[in-house]
Each structure stands twice: as structure tokens, then as C-alpha cells.
Design an enzyme around this catalytic site. Structure first.
Site, mmCIF file in Angstrom:
data_model
loop_
_atom_site.group_PDB
_atom_site.id
_atom_site.type_symbol
_atom_site.label_atom_id
_atom_site.label_comp_id
_atom_site.label_asym_id
_atom_site.label_seq_id
_atom_site.Cartn_x
_atom_site.Cartn_y
_atom_site.Cartn_z
ATOM 1 N N HIS B 335 10.521 30.837 96.232
ATOM 2 C CA HIS B 335 11.155 29.537 96.492
ATOM 3 C C HIS B 335 11.766 29.420 97.896
ATOM 4 O O HIS B 335 12.844 28.819 98.056
ATOM 5 C CB HIS B 335 12.224 29.244 95.427
ATOM 6 C CG HIS B 335 11.765 29.612 94.047
ATOM 7 N ND1 HIS B 335 10.768 28.935 93.397
ATOM 8 C CD2 HIS B 335 12.135 30.616 93.218
ATOM 9 C CE1 HIS B 335 10.554 29.502 92.224
ATOM 10 N NE2 HIS B 335 11.353 30.524 92.088
ATOM 11 N N CYS B 336 11.113 30.035 98.858
ATOM 12 C CA CYS B 336 11.582 30.007 100.262
ATOM 13 C C CYS B 336 12.956 30.658 100.444
ATOM 14 O O CYS B 336 13.662 30.358 101.408
ATOM 15 C CB CYS B 336 11.603 28.584 100.820
ATOM 16 S SG CYS B 336 9.989 27.858 100.977
ATOM 17 N N VAL B 337 13.336 31.494 99.479
ATOM 18 C CA VAL B 337 14.597 32.243 99.646
ATOM 19 C C VAL B 337 14.210 33.732 99.600
ATOM 20 O O VAL B 337 14.843 34.535 98.908
ATOM 21 C CB VAL B 337 15.623 31.904 98.539
ATOM 22 C CG1 VAL B 337 17.031 32.340 98.944
ATOM 23 C CG2 VAL B 337 15.631 30.421 98.243
#
Lengths: 139, 377
Positions: B335-337
């Protein structure tokens, strides 16, 4: 193993439809990575597996569990079956071309669907000349 | 809030899909799509340049949209609203134009609020199981700028922004909040928060993609250097110099996404009409209805996002199976984290994110499917 199966299936479909070519390419990339002992990165294996499991889960969650758990084994079985089937087909084609009988020279021609039927021609037929009877193939 | 009535505005929902990926991209109501179409069919011209009827109409519509956004977030002046491509561009603009010495980030930043700062001096503040305000008070003394994710796209956890801003200001630090997951889901008033900067995207709040906003206090925006320059950012130019435009044009270089701006304004109007407090309560109700037994909850639970893993089943498989079996769309991965996942040695997870158009019936279907998926593991 599902990547190899996908490559075969999508490879054939890609010959007839451009829509399957990216998938065939992805499957090829996946197989290439696997044979060079690297992990398939495209996620094709997971997508194909999940799609099958998802559809099966709608019909039978129990069967879906089996498919999910033994997916690699089932894939292997299908791959082995494919290659065995391919070997038999190659042998049959060779026999058919060389002996006109897909089961080999000594086999009963009736057991091979592709063996040309022989037609008995009546000796009184105008095609028979000099009282000698010839046999014509219908193929 | 009448969810069934709201759902009528979302044509795509009539196709039998269950959309739980609004943290990535929200669906758009008919009103927003119609407004965008209106621009292209009725007045497809330039704003701020042409003085003909169509040009004036676009200018009016863009001004109106800016005012709507101003009211929507409680800003003081419309010139404090800078239109950008998305929250990522807003943060990049800030990181490259605002002068500071050292920035403090949390350990759960989206790549968009991590990477732009990595070329500067920066520190990481660990949130762990909740924001420790005392610890923050000690650490912030070493920083003159704070850039925190307001609501995490990981799990929907919202930091106590008001206290954070107050403490940071007491220590002389300016604060930017990445509110991409906050603005669409709960009421935010930038003046009450006293935040110096806020960035968010349009596509997560029923608006068009390719639209974002950077809010900044006027006096701070005035001090900032331009990041991208060109058409509309200058009053005049010679072969070797140029005179910079006033806010907000100073930062809006080139021909703008007028359809996007106007559509974003319409999205904000739509949300305001429904009421963001109601939207927030509805999302919390949905998350609470999820049967978490047998699931491994990832992150800090409590927000409008549900992040989980199913033991024994790969997260990508879970997402694909839900899609194949019942058209349930969730997101899987990091999730782009990535930084947080790497630090916590978690490969990835599944994320179901909800919005005003989701129903308890849909959660019931999700629960049924998750029950089947648990048995696969």
C-alpha cells in the site's frame, strides 16, 4: 508449474488472438525466470491460481480448499499428462505418416481413425482392366 | 445518511461490484461526472488568459471551485488553495520550495510523504500502537518542520493533529499534514487545527483523478519559492528576467486541469451536502461489522480502513480470490508504505477501505467469503 501450463495455453491462443499475446509473453517471462532458478515476479501464478480457486469456491468451498492446498501438485499432474500426451501424439503422427497407421506397421488398421479406408472395387467395374482388380483409397 | 439513495448516484455500483478500495481511488457520483462533461461540452476554454465569453465562464467556474474547497477545509482565503496534480505533487512542491533545516516524519508515511524528504535532513518518529504525544514533545525540539500523515492509508489511524500542531508551534516548528485519507472521510478545519500546510488528492474524495490541493497559510506561501515555472506564473518577462505572479497563480504553472478543478469543486459540494461526520460514522460502523476472528489485523484498528492477513493464504491470493468469487475489490500488497512493512518484517497485507456508498450487506458478503478463505489456510 502453472506458468508453464499458462505458457502452453496462452501460447496457442496467442497464435489466433492478439489479446492473449501479453499473457503469453508474461507466462514466458515467468517460465524463463523459473528455469533460471528465480522467482516469478509478475504474479501470474498467483492470479491464475486465485481465479481458479475463486470460481471453485463459489461451487464448493471444500473442493476449493483441496485445489488451493494441492495446486502445485495438480499443476504438475497436468504438465506431466501434457507431455505424455504430446509424446504419444508425436509417435502416432510419425506412424501415420510412415505406415499409414497411427498405431504402427503391425497394428490392426481398424484401430486407427486416420488410417485410409480401403475400397474393394468390383472387377466388373470399367476401371478394372485386363481382369486385374486394383484397390483405390478414398483419401 | 441514506446509503441506498447515495448508491443511485454511482452508476458503476449497478454492475454488481463490491468496491472496498476507496482508500486508493474513490468512485465518482453522477453529479461530478456531469460537471466534468459540462466543462468539455459547454465551455472548453482557458481560464485566466482569454477574455471571451467561454474564457470568462471557465474563470468563474475555477474561482467558484477554489472557493468551495476553501470553505470545505475552512481556509481563510481562496488564494491559500493551490491546485496541483495530486497530493504527491503538493508534497514535492512543499519539500522543494519551503525553507527548513530538518524535518520530522512518522514511521508510517506513504511513499509520497517520505521520498520527497529523503534528500533533506530528516528524522523518523515511531507511532507504534498509538501516537505518544509526550515523546513527540521531547523529540520535536530538534526539528523546525514536521510532515506527518494525518490519517494513515495503512489502517485509517488518525493522529491527534491539533495537539501535535500546538506542540510543534510552541517549539517553533511548522507543520504539514498529509491529509489525503482525512479530508475525504472526516471534517477538517485547517484554521481550527492551525496547520501550516495540508495536502490532499481529489481522486480519494469522489473527485476526478489528476487533481490535488496544497493548502498553506498565506504568509508562508508568499515566502516560498516557485517550484515549476512557466505560463500563468509570471506577470511579465523579458529575455533575462521575470516578475512573479501573486498567489495562487504563482504555483500553478501552465494550462491547468480545468475540468478536474471544476469536478473537484463539485465533489466537495456533494460531500458537504451529505456531511462528513455522517460519512465518518458510517465507515466506522462498517469496519466494526467485520468478523475479525481468525484474521491477523495489521496496524492500529479503529479507523475506516481494515487491514488484515489470513494465516496460510497469501495476501495477493486473498484479493484475487475475493475478486473472482464475489466481485469484491480490495487492495493487497504494501500500500505504498513499504518502509513500515519492511521495518516490521511484513511482506504485505490486504486492505479493505470503505466509503459512503458501502453497505452492511456488502460487509456480510465479505464476512462470508472471508470465512471460506480462512478454511483455505
Amino acid at each position: 508449474m502453472i506458468c508453464l501450463l499458462s505458457l502452453i495455453v496462452f501460447g496457442v491462443l496467442a497464435v489466433f488472438s492478439a489479446g492473449y499475446r501479453p499473457m503469453a509473453k508474461e507466462a514466458f517471462d515467468c517460465v524463463f525466470r523459473r528455469v533460471t532458478l528465480r522467482k516469478c515476479q509478475s504474479g501470474l501464478d498467483i492470479r491464475v491460481k486465485s481465479k481458479i480457486v475463486g470460481k471453485v469456491m463459489n461451487k464448493s468451498p471444500r473442493l476449493a480448499k483441496g485445489v488451493h492446498k494441492y495446486f502445485e501438485v495438480v499443476s504438475w499432474i497436468f504438465v506431466i499428462l501434457f507431455f505424455v500426451s504430446l509424446a504419444f501424439s508425436a509417435d502416432a503422427i510419425y506412424n501415420l505418416v510412415v505406415y499409414d497407421n497411427c498405431n504402427g506397421p503391425d497394428a490392426d488398421p481398424d484401430t486407427c481413425f486416420f488410417t485410409p479406408d480401403e475400397i474393394e472395387v468390383d472387377c466388373d467395374d470399367t476401371l478394372c482392366e485386363g481382369g486385374e482388380c486394383e484397390v483405390y483409397s478414398n483419401s | 445518511m441514506n446509503v441506498e439513495k447515495i448508491r443511485e448516484d454511482f452508476h458503476i455500483l449497478k454492475k454488481g461490484i463490491i468496491y472496498f478500495d476507496s482508500a486508493c481511488m474513490s468512485l465518482r457520483p453522477k453529479q461530478v461526472i456531469d460537471k466534468i462533461n459540462e466543462y468539455y461540452t459547454e465551455y472548453p476554454a482557458c481560464a485566466g488568459r482569454s477574455i471571451h465569453k467561454l474564457g470568462n465562464k471557465v474563470e468563474d467556474e475555477v474561482d467558484d471551485a477554489r472557493n468551495v474547497i476553501k470553505k470545505f477545509i475552512g481556509a481563510k482565503k481562496s488564494k491559500e488553495i493551490i491546485f496541483t496534480k495530486n497530493a504527491t505533487e503538493s508534497i514535492n512542491l512543499l519539500a522543494n520550495s519551503f525553507k527548513f533545516d530538518k524535518v520530522l516524519l512518522t514511521d508510517r508515511e506513504h511513499n509520497s510523504n517520505l521520498l520527497p524528504w529523503q534528500t533533506k535532513k530528516y528524522g523518523i518518529f515511531k507511532v507504534n500502537n498509538g501516537f505518544n504525544i509526550e515523546k513527540f514533545s521531547e523529540i520535536v525540539k530538534d526539528y523546525d518542520f514536521v510532515s506527518f500523515v494525518f490519517t494513515s492509508n495503512l489502517d485509517g489511524y488518525t493522529i491527534p493533529a491539533k495537539e501535535i500542531v500546538k506542540i510543534a508551534h510552541e517549539e517553533g516548528a511548522k507543520v504539514h499534514l498529509d491529509a489525503a485519507q482525512t479530508i475525504p472521510h472526516q471534517e477538517v478545519n485547517v484554521r481550527k487545527l492551525d496547520a501550516d500546510f495540508i495536502s490532499f488528492s481529489g481522486h480519494k474524495m469522489l473527485g476526478p483523478s489528476g487533481m490535488g490541493v496544497l493548502y498553506g497559510k498565506e504568509e508562508l506561501l508568499e515566502k516560498m519559492d516557485q517550484f515549476i515555472i512557466g505560463g500563468e506564473t509570471v506577470v511579465n518577462s523579458t529575455y533575462d528576467s521575470f516578475e512573479i505572479e501573486k498567489l495562487p497563480n504563482k504555483f500553478e504553472a501552465g494550462l491547468q486541469n480545468y475540468a478536474g478543478i471544476i469536478g473537484l469543486g463539485e465533489a466537495a459540494k456533494y460531500l458537504s451536502k451529505i456531511g462528513l461526520n455522517e460519512v465518518h460514522d458510517h465507515e466506522i460502523k462498517l469496519v466494526k461489522a467485520i468478523d475479525t476472528e481468525g484474521l491477523k489485523v495489521v496496524g492500529i484498528p479503529g479507523g475506516g480502513i481494515f487491514n488484515f492477513n489470513i494465516p496460510g493464504v497469501n495476501y495477493h491470493e486473498v484479493a484475487s480470490i475475493l475478486d473472482a468469487s464475489k466481485n469484491i475489490m480490495i487492495r493487497s500488497g504494501a500500500h505504498c508504505v513499504h518502509s513500515w512493512y519492511n521495518a516490521n518484517s511484513i511482506g504485505g497485507s490486504c486492505r479493505a477501505s470503505f466509503y459512503l456508498y458501502n453497505t452492511l450487506d456488502e460487509i456480510r458478503v465479505l464476512n462470508e467469503e472471508l470465512e471460506k478463505l480462512k478454511k483455505l489456510g
